[in-house]
Structure formats: structure tokens, C-alpha cells
Scaffold this active site. Sequence first.
Site, PDB file in Angstrom:
ATOM      1  N   ASN A   1      20.915  -3.556 -15.659  1.00 34.75           N
ATOM      2  CA  ASN A   1      21.608  -4.216 -16.609  1.00 34.75           C
ATOM      3  C   ASN A   1      22.041  -3.362 -17.579  1.00 34.75           C
ATOM      4  OD1 ASN A   1      20.405  -6.585 -15.403  1.00 34.75           O
ATOM      5  ND2 ASN A   1      18.776  -6.413 -16.177  1.00 34.75           N
TER       6      ASN A   1
ATOM      7  N   VAL B   1       0.856  -1.185  -0.031  1.00 31.87           N
ATOM      8  CA  VAL B   1       0.030  -0.068  -0.001  1.00 31.87           C
ATOM      9  C   VAL B   1       0.749   1.369   0.088  1.00 31.87           C
ATOM     10  CG1 VAL B   1      -1.905   1.351   1.181  1.00 31.87           C
ATOM     11  CG2 VAL B   1      -1.691  -1.263   1.196  1.00 31.87           C
TER      12      VAL B   1
ATOM     13  N   GLY C   1       9.537   2.136   1.552  1.00 35.02           N
ATOM     14  CA  GLY C   1       9.203   2.946   2.794  1.00 35.02           C
ATOM     15  C   GLY C   1      10.238   3.977   3.391  1.00 35.02           C
TER      16      GLY C   1
END
Length: 575
Positions: free
Chosen positions: A453, A298, A504
Site C-alpha cells: 500500500n 510450522v 517455503g
Amino acid sequence: MGEEGGGRSCGITRDLQKLKQQAMAYYQENDVPRRLEELLNSTFYLQPADVYGHLANYFSKLAKPPSICKIVGKIILDGMGLPTLQVEISCTIQNFPKYICSVVIPAHFEVSENALPEVVDAEEAERHQAVNAALQWVNESITEELWGLNPSNQAEVDHRLRIFFENKVQEDKERKELERSSEEPVHAPPPVIPPPPPPPPTKKKGQKQGRRDTLLEKPIIPPEPPEPVLHGSMAIGATSLAVAKASARLTGIPLYMNMASLKHGQEQPSMLTMPLLMGSVLSCGKSSPGKLNLMKEVICIPHPGLTTKQGIDLLLEIQKQVNRVMETPPPPKPETKKGHDAGKRGQQPITGKMSHLGCLTVNYDTLEQPLLLIQGICSNLGIELGMSLHLAINCAAHELMDYDAEQWDGIYNALASRCYIIAGAASRSVSKLLEHRNISTPKSHGLIINHTNQTTMSDLVEITHLIDGKKQLTILGSTEAESSDDSLVDLAVGLGARFIKLGGLSRGERVTKYNRLLAIEEELIQSGTWGSSEEHNFASFQEDAEKTPEAIAEETLRPLDSIFPPEVVEESAKL
């Protein structure tokens, strides 16, 4: 001997005299004494060391520009303690080699959660092969490919890296073909004829035909094979980023300004906007002990009208409230008439486990529970959802069983007029997107771009131009296993990304990027080049714009009832 020595001495004297005459002519032609006098007169108040510094800066402009002389690869650990690649750049400056900077590129591998031990071992072995191959590319070949180039010539650097990578791809293809041809032909066994299917069960007398027998099950489309990644490709993206950072260091500008110059044709824009934050506040998905496999995380998005500092403060306050919920003991479980508890109603919603995304893991079983948790926290804080704060859901669509594009199109048709639909893992790599020039499959408002990459700085500039040209959104996203390198933030600001997805506000490898955002915003405000972000505009594709409002409303409202249960639709309407 004496005459010969005297003749040689006279020759040397004549050469010295000739050099003196050439030097005198140069000084007179360029009026060096007058320039030195002007410089000294303008710096009469400076200390002698300062005067010498000005002289050094003046004459350094006449020296040969810096050139790449050494590129070194090292294996270090990322934020998960897993191996990844670091690249260091050294340049020749005024005939002396000098270390300039280093960068770390994150690996493209996803973090396995609740996977079988043999799967984890296989992924770790593949990661080691990829990183070791990249290390070999850097230390054995790439320095030779880029030796002598000016770091400011990013286009030429990336061109040579692209050619180098294409040659490696061809070598890998030829090696695999040689291995296949060297194998001895094996006679294929005769085909096994499958036994005939058993006859359908006879219907007993009096038995009613069930509904399941009348409906044909929809066949499950097998998953698409993952896009192949050549071991060693991390060396290309890391080296390109290191050269861009070295160029910025040598010219005395931040990396984000160097990237902005690359995107705008070597012209620095007068204003830069900060990317909007996409901060993860709850972790779900396969890491959750509950049943939230359809919701990986979320995400909260502060309103565009807020500064980056205000947005981070808002995310921190929400995270603090989530922590308080974790510390609050769960209510006692009510007993039923038979003396049994009431199931999982009194379970603790937060497990206390910190996920690799930098947020706490929830212990819910239904989709609406974590959303209602955030809604309750925002209500307590006086934050109006949809105004000061917006919600986002990472549904990890690539982990679902149904790979049919029609399902994605159905979600887009249902929600595109009210929220952004963003393609992350559903979209191809940057190199494939640039090869096919098609960023509209699947349908979305924008793409999450990862720097991993073989993606070079030129590739990032080109893909953002392509996305901007389609009037879609660019989101620079961090990978699952991030490092402490904060260059991603500079890339997002310089390329003008609309959003930045960092996870976060926990774990050092993610917090360091939030700190870099704060530092860049402060620099832009002080220099007067800070621009405000635009408001959210949930625009659909051009064909949607041509439809009537009634058709869009009918298309938008009807699928919601079939996708979600009625109670979820009601709760989402409240949100």
C-alpha cells in the site's frame, strides 16, 4: 540588401570569435589539455574505445544529473495468478530519456481458503478496484508530481508521494460526505419494542441444579473492523520502491546498499548482517482438512551461527524428509473387536497439496502432531532442536474468535522468557504505527513488517529506527500472494532486519527470494562486509527485567498448565 547582409555576416563572425575566446579562456583556466594528456598517458595501454569510454565518464560528471521523466504503471499477475501493480521508471540522462528499472508490489489481500463463492467473488472485485485505481494514479498523476526530480533524492520523492496520498484521502472523504448528503432523507420507522423475554423454565421436582446454570458465559467481544485501505494506495509504495531501485542502478550499487545508506544517513555501513531465515515447512490452518485451525503454519529457523546457504540447505533437507513422509503409504488401519477400523489413526498425515505459502499441507487433528513430525525428522537427521534449529508457530491469532488482548498478554507472560512472541496481523499498518508511535500493543518481541500500500522507503527506514529504539525485532515478511519481484530481500538486508519470513522453498515467487539471499550473502563475503548474526536472546520488556527470577518462574510455568493439556506441556518440554 547587400550592406545589410554584410553587416549581419560581420555580426555572426564577431559572435563566433567571442565564443572561441570564451572557450579558450575556459580551457586555459581549467587546464584541460594537461588533464587530457594525463588521462591519455595513464591509459596508453588501452584500446581507443576504452580511452573514449574514460573520456565519456570524465565529462559525464560535469553533465546535469539524471532526473525522472516518466513513470508507467502496468497490471501483471502475481504468483497466484491474481492482478497486481508493476511500476516502470525512466530518467533523462544527458538529454535523452532512458528506461531504468521496474518493480512489482504485492497486494495486501489475504488468500481466501475454503471461503464461500460469494466471498471469493467480492474479494476479487475489490482487488480489481484497488489495482485499477493504483494504475490510474501512476499513469495520470504521479509522473507529473515527480517529474524532474533526481532519483537519489528519496526524501523529497517520498514527501511528495505522502502529500499526494493525503490529498487522495481527503478527496475520498469529501466524496463520501457528498454522497451521504445527496441522499434523500428517509423517515426512520418507529422503533420496534422487543417482546419480553420468556420466563425461565420451571425446575422440575427432583431435578438437580446443573453447573451450567450457575456459571455466566463470558460475552464475546465483537471483532475490530479492519483498517481501511484506500483503493489506489499500492501506487505510493510501488513508486517509492521503483525510485529507490532506479537510484541504486544509476549509482552502480545494489538496492540493499542504497537502503543501508538511507537508514544510516547517506553513509554506507562497514558491515552488513544477513537476516535470519523463517522458513515454512508445514501448512495448517483453514487449508488443512484436519482440525488445526489454531496453527496456520510450522516454521523452522536455522541457528544464527549458520550462514544463509547452510540455513537454506538445512531447510531443504527437512522439506525433503517431509516429502518422503508423504510418499510413504500409511500403515494399515487396525480393526476393532467389532470389525470397525480404529478411526483416523492410520490416516496419511500429508495431503500432497502445495499451499500458497510454498509448503505442503498436513492432515492432522491435534496441535502436537505436526510438531512431533518435525521432531522425528530432526532426530533422524541428527539435528538438535533448540541448538542447530529452532521452531516457530504461526497461530494466525487474528483469525481466532477471542479478540481480548488479555489472552495475548497471558501468552506473552507465559512464554516470553523462553521464546520470541512476534506480532504480525495483530499489529497495525506501518503508517498507523508511525502515526501513534506505539509498537508495544500487543506485547511482543518484534513486528512483522510488510511493504504494501502507501508504505514508502522513508516509512520503512523510520519504522525500523523506531523498532530498534525499543530494542525489539524487525521481521520483513512476504505477503500471502507474492510476486516474483525479489526487492523485499534487499530491503531486509539494507534495513538490518533481524528475520525475513518468505514462506517455503517451493513456488517460484518464493524461491526467487531465497536465491536473492544467496546472491547477496556471496557479494558481502567477497567484499569483506559480511557480518555474523547475534545469538537468540529471549529478553522480555523492561518491567519483566525488574522482577525477581522466582516471580518470573511462577508467572511462566503456571499459565502453561491452564493454556494447554498436560500431555501437550510434556511434549513441548521435550521439544
